[in-house]
Design an enzyme around this catalytic site. Structure first.
Site, PDB file in Angstrom:
ATOM      1  N   THR A 109      13.193  -1.815   7.684  1.00 37.67           N
ATOM      2  CA  THR A 109      13.167  -2.096   9.124  1.00 37.67           C
ATOM      3  C   THR A 109      13.321  -3.604   9.371  1.00 37.67           C
ATOM      4  O   THR A 109      13.229  -4.400   8.424  1.00 37.67           O
ATOM      5  CB  THR A 109      11.813  -1.648   9.731  1.00 37.67           C
ATOM      6  OG1 THR A 109      10.797  -2.549   9.254  1.00 37.67           O
ATOM      7  CG2 THR A 109      11.461  -0.217   9.352  1.00 37.67           C
ATOM      8  N   TRP A 144      -0.390 -10.012   0.024  1.00 39.87           N
ATOM      9  CA  TRP A 144       0.740  -9.082  -0.074  1.00 39.87           C
ATOM     10  C   TRP A 144       1.600  -9.484  -1.265  1.00 39.87           C
ATOM     11  O   TRP A 144       1.877 -10.664  -1.469  1.00 39.87           O
ATOM     12  CB  TRP A 144       1.605  -9.136   1.205  1.00 39.87           C
ATOM     13  CG  TRP A 144       1.286  -8.025   2.173  1.00 39.87           C
ATOM     14  CD1 TRP A 144       0.237  -7.998   3.045  1.00 39.87           C
ATOM     15  CD2 TRP A 144       2.012  -6.805   2.335  1.00 39.87           C
ATOM     16  NE1 TRP A 144       0.268  -6.829   3.755  1.00 39.87           N
ATOM     17  CE2 TRP A 144       1.338  -6.071   3.354  1.00 39.87           C
ATOM     18  CE3 TRP A 144       3.142  -6.252   1.742  1.00 39.87           C
ATOM     19  CZ2 TRP A 144       1.764  -4.821   3.779  1.00 39.87           C
ATOM     20  CZ3 TRP A 144       3.580  -5.015   2.172  1.00 39.87           C
ATOM     21  CH2 TRP A 144       2.886  -4.305   3.168  1.00 39.87           C
ATOM     22  N   HIS A 194      11.266  -5.549  10.366  1.00 38.10           N
ATOM     23  CA  HIS A 194       9.969  -6.219  10.210  1.00 38.10           C
ATOM     24  C   HIS A 194      10.078  -7.472   9.342  1.00 38.10           C
ATOM     25  O   HIS A 194       9.492  -8.511   9.644  1.00 38.10           O
ATOM     26  CB  HIS A 194       8.985  -5.224   9.581  1.00 38.10           C
ATOM     27  CG  HIS A 194       7.565  -5.648   9.677  1.00 38.10           C
ATOM     28  ND1 HIS A 194       6.887  -6.246   8.642  1.00 38.10           N
ATOM     29  CD2 HIS A 194       6.679  -5.583  10.696  1.00 38.10           C
ATOM     30  CE1 HIS A 194       5.652  -6.509   9.009  1.00 38.10           C
ATOM     31  NE2 HIS A 194       5.492  -6.122  10.254  1.00 38.10           N
ATOM     32  N   CYS A 245       4.961 -14.094  -0.146  1.00 37.58           N
ATOM     33  CA  CYS A 245       6.168 -13.409  -0.624  1.00 37.58           C
ATOM     34  C   CYS A 245       6.470 -12.236   0.308  1.00 37.58           C
ATOM     35  O   CYS A 245       5.645 -11.337   0.438  1.00 37.58           O
ATOM     36  CB  CYS A 245       5.956 -12.920  -2.051  1.00 37.58           C
ATOM     37  SG  CYS A 245       7.293 -11.837  -2.619  1.00 37.58           S
TER      38      CYS A 245
END
Ligand code: DLZ
Length: 165
Positions: free
Chosen positions: A94, A31, A96, A88
């Site tokens: 949200t 990611w 999350h 990272c």
């Protein structure tokens, strides 16, 4: 955070123990791979610059930062002297972000406390992409360099304490 006052990308090479003979495992998440790739490169370059042989660096990739906990656990079971976990997480709309950051940080901290080798925390958690870019070779240095120096220092620490305790 402290990076402003203590940027290990500006370290004095003479103050760092030689990394010769040290084996380092790196787990890195995909990611935000523009950031994690730069952190990984910083870590590898700095390890090699400080005497770690390229062939003594083992890299494993996982999909996201949350998977770093599992990958780091597996890596601690390999013949390495320290593990660097690189990821990272960038804040979204949200909660999350908070769950991933908290879960990953807790998991890595628990590993660091319970495994016989040090687990180095290379998780960048930022509010936006610019803050991440600043920390992977931008104006605030490269957190990957810092992780490499920390890994070498902690392996040296382990070697010294094993001898004298
Ligand atoms: C799902 C997700 C989101 C939204 N954001 C990030 C992020 O910014 N950085 C990161 O490393 N991973 C992110 N992930 C993926 C999670 O870490 C994890 O891979 C999934 O929740 C599956 O376990």
């Amino acid at each position: 955070m402290a990076t402003k006052n203590h940027n290990l990308s500006d370290y004095d090479i003479n103050s760092v123990p030689s990394g010769e003979g040290m084996k380092v495992g790196i787990v890195v998440s995909e990611w935000n791979n523009n950031i994690t790739g730069a952190l990984l490169k910083g870590a590898i370059d700095t390890l090699v610059k400080n005497g770690v042989s390229q062939s003594d660096i083992k890299v494993l990739t996982v999909p996201g930062s949350f998977e770093l906990i599992h990958a780091a656990t597996r890596m601690t079971q390999q013949p390495v002297d320290a593990v660097i976990a690189i990821g990272c997480v960038i804040r979204g709309d949200t909660p999350h972000f908070d769950y991933i950051c908290e879960g990953t940080t807790y998991g890595l901290a628990r590993l660091n406390a319970t495994q016989p080798i040090p687990v180095i925390y290379g998780l960048i958690t930022t509010n936006d992409m610019q803050q991440a870019l600043d920390r992977c070779g931008g104006k605030l240095g490269n957190k990957g360099d810092e992780c490499a120096i920390t890994a070498i220092k902690m392996i040296d620490f382990d070697r010294k304490t094993t001898r004298s305790f």
